[in-house]
Design a protein around this motif. Structure first.
Motif, PDB file in Angstrom:
ATOM      1  N   ILE A 366      -7.383  -6.408 -16.682  1.00  0.00           N
ATOM      2  CA  ILE A 366      -7.686  -6.253 -15.254  1.00  0.00           C
ATOM      3  C   ILE A 366      -7.519  -4.785 -14.840  1.00  0.00           C
ATOM      4  O   ILE A 366      -8.373  -4.213 -14.154  1.00  0.00           O
ATOM      5  N   LEU A 367      -6.407  -4.165 -15.253  1.00  0.00           N
ATOM      6  CA  LEU A 367      -6.155  -2.762 -14.882  1.00  0.00           C
ATOM      7  C   LEU A 367      -7.223  -1.846 -15.470  1.00  0.00           C
ATOM      8  O   LEU A 367      -7.696  -0.915 -14.820  1.00  0.00           O
ATOM      9  N   TYR A 368      -7.613  -2.132 -16.722  1.00  0.00           N
ATOM     10  CA  TYR A 368      -8.665  -1.332 -17.351  1.00  0.00           C
ATOM     11  C   TYR A 368      -9.985  -1.512 -16.602  1.00  0.00           C
ATOM     12  O   TYR A 368     -10.757  -0.567 -16.431  1.00  0.00           O
ATOM     13  N   THR A 440      -1.128  -6.599 -10.643  1.00  0.00           N
ATOM     14  CA  THR A 440      -2.236  -5.709 -10.288  1.00  0.00           C
ATOM     15  C   THR A 440      -1.959  -4.973  -8.979  1.00  0.00           C
ATOM     16  O   THR A 440      -2.173  -3.760  -8.877  1.00  0.00           O
ATOM     17  N   ILE A 441      -1.467  -5.713  -7.968  1.00  0.00           N
ATOM     18  CA  ILE A 441      -1.193  -5.088  -6.658  1.00  0.00           C
ATOM     19  C   ILE A 441      -0.157  -3.974  -6.795  1.00  0.00           C
ATOM     20  O   ILE A 441      -0.340  -2.860  -6.284  1.00  0.00           O
ATOM     21  N   ILE A 442       0.929  -4.242  -7.513  1.00  0.00           N
ATOM     22  CA  ILE A 442       1.974  -3.226  -7.697  1.00  0.00           C
ATOM     23  C   ILE A 442       1.407  -1.989  -8.384  1.00  0.00           C
ATOM     24  O   ILE A 442       1.658  -0.850  -7.980  1.00  0.00           O
ATOM     25  N   CYS A 443       0.615  -2.218  -9.436  1.00  0.00           N
ATOM     26  CA  CYS A 443       0.089  -1.098 -10.228  1.00  0.00           C
ATOM     27  C   CYS A 443      -0.932  -0.253  -9.464  1.00  0.00           C
ATOM     28  O   CYS A 443      -1.026   0.957  -9.689  1.00  0.00           O
ATOM     29  N   VAL A 444      -1.696  -0.880  -8.554  1.00  0.00           N
ATOM     30  CA  VAL A 444      -2.724  -0.140  -7.806  1.00  0.00           C
ATOM     31  C   VAL A 444      -2.147   0.525  -6.557  1.00  0.00           C
ATOM     32  O   VAL A 444      -2.496   1.663  -6.230  1.00  0.00           O
TER      33      VAL A 444
END
Length: 467
Positions: A366-368, A440-444
């Motif tokens: 997802i992050l990629y 995903t939310i934390i990473c973005v």
């Protein structure tokens, strides 16, 4: 750019590309879907790998300076999104490195003759911590590229992959079709009624993740306009064929519900037991473990070197700009090891090793995908915003060709994001969605907050920050 360096031939570039993608780690993810892996692999190539490779090559030959995708996104979308790109590529490596480190635990169980340990969460977690901190400390002290470089690739990647393909073919010729079933429309095309199986597509897409890095060679190849697309199609074709042979033969030898996603030694065990040479499973496990540790060693420094450049531009506080005397970004390297240890706790709190492995694989994908969305948009924007920039390779068809290529890439990336949120079979749906959405939310959001809070004093001055 002529700098006296000898140009790569077409076959050398194909070799580099295959070496970059070739790994036995992906095979169990393919095997678990049986004949449907053909559909998924071809779909991943047409809707993802090939168009992303072509867009990346055009961007890499137009903006060849060090930094890769972060430079392209910064040029097209501004410094904020360039920083987000670097951040996500760094952060997704945390999850990728946990996933790769976990395979060391599985392999060591076989090396010491205790395969039962490969499904023991506590053992796998302990090996994640030990293996990752070991390669981290070694990289801080020594130049590990020279120590493990080509030897690790040959011993741990090339030999096991060729062996897996050869042994799989031998087993299938000897026994015929056992667990794979007959090939027909129903077994080859995934049914939309079982949408949870489509989440496997995300795991298969991840086989090609990182392919934009190979595009850095596009500037250094003979006749790039002709040879780069040929190398993309040929290397993708060979990669698909080798992966499919290994995946289909494993699916034939092992029932789908018995395939262990994190256990790349499982098919070797079946084949060597059949040959009456069970001890060779221990040997091949040790070889693959060497390859995994070599790969981990390369990953320890790769993303952190990109991040320290972003830090020195003033996007992170001065503490992140510290280097050792050898130039190793010490703060980033130590943060990586700490976060990898914390993410590894998933192997303790989620009872099923298969579920833990797959959840981490999907979050990484997802992050990629978010990064790839920004790369695709950058390709379109820079086609119009900076048409005067000379690109050694351009996608055939001008602006129209770029749009067609970008639409294919966007389709594949969006489909991957959607199916990534579909909980697979035999997984706790609440836990699965929580890991993907919250992660995903934390990473973005975190890089956006950091960028908002940055200060002019963070920008590196001429003084030395070596630790």
């Amino acid at each position: 750019m002529e700098n006296g360096k000898k140009k790569l031939t077409l076959f050398q570039l194909i070799g580099i590309s295959i070496a970059f993608y070739g790994s036995v780690r992906s095979v169990p993810t393919l095997a678990v879907v049986g004949w449907q892996q053909i559909f998924f692999m071809v779909g991943a190539a047409v809707l993802f790998a090939i168009p992303i490779s072509l867009i990346s090559a055009e961007l890499a030959t137009g903006w060849p300076e060090e930094g890769g995708s972060q430079v392209w996104v910064k040029e097209a979308l501004g410094e904020k999104f360039g920083f987000v790109t670097s951040w996500l590529l760094w952060v997704q490596m945390f999850f990728g490195m946990v996933m790769v480190s976990s395979t060391v635990g599985v392999l060591l169980g076989y090396v010491i003759g205790r395969p039962d340990l490969s499904q023991n969460n506590i053992f796998v977690f302990a090996i994640i911590i030990i293996s990752y901190w070991t390669v981290t400390l070694l990289n801080l002290k020594y130049d590990m590229d020279k120590v493990v470089g080509s030897i690790g690739s040959v011993v741990g990647i090339y030999i096991p992959f060729v062996a897996l393909v050869a042994l799989g073919l031998w087993w299938s010729f000897k026994h015929g079709i056992v667990n794979l079933g007959t090939l027909n429309w129903g077994t080859a095309i995934p049914s939309l009624s079982s949408v949870n199986k489509l989440s496997i597509f995300s795991g298969i897409i991840f086989i090609f993740a990182g392919l934009e890095i190979a595009s850095v060679h596009a500037n250094n190849i003979e006749n790039p306009k002709k040879n780069y697309p040929i190398s993309v199609f040929l290397s993708m074709g060979l990669l698909i064929i080798f992966n499919l042979i290994a995946g289909l033969t494993e699916a034939n030898a092992i029932p789908a519900d018995k395939i262990q996603l994190s256990n790349i030694t499982q098919p070797f065990e079946v084949y060597f037991n059949e040959l009456g040479l069970p001890w060779l499973t221990n040997v091949i496990s040790a070889m693959i473990a060497i390859g995994v540790l070599a790969q981990l060693s390369a990953w320890v420094l790769g993303p952190s070197k990109a991040m320290i450049k972003v830090a020195e531009d003033g996007n992170l506080p001065p503490v992140f700009q510290k280097r050792t005397k050898r130039g190793v970004p010490i703060t980033f390297v130590l943060i990586q090891a700490t976060v990898v240890s914390l993410v590894g706790v998933l192997y303790v709190i989620i009872p099923d090793v298969n579920s833990s492995f797959f959840m981490i694989l999907i979050l990484t994908t997802i992050l990629y995908c978010i990064v790839y969305l920004m790369i695709i948009l950058s390709g379109i924007i820079l086609k119009y915003k900076r048409p005067e920039v000379e690109r050694a390779f351009t996608i055939p068809g001008g602006n129209f060709g770029m749009w067609i290529t970008a639409i294919l890439a966007l389709s594949g990336t969006v489909i991957t994001l959607i199916v990534s949120l579909i909980p697979p079979e035999n997984t706790n749906p609440t836990m699965y969605l929580a890991v993907q959405i919250v992660g995903t939310i934390i990473c973005v959001v975190s890089p956006l907050i950091i960028f908002k809070l940055r200060k002019p004093s963070w920008k590196k001055n001429s003084e030395d920050n070596a630790a």
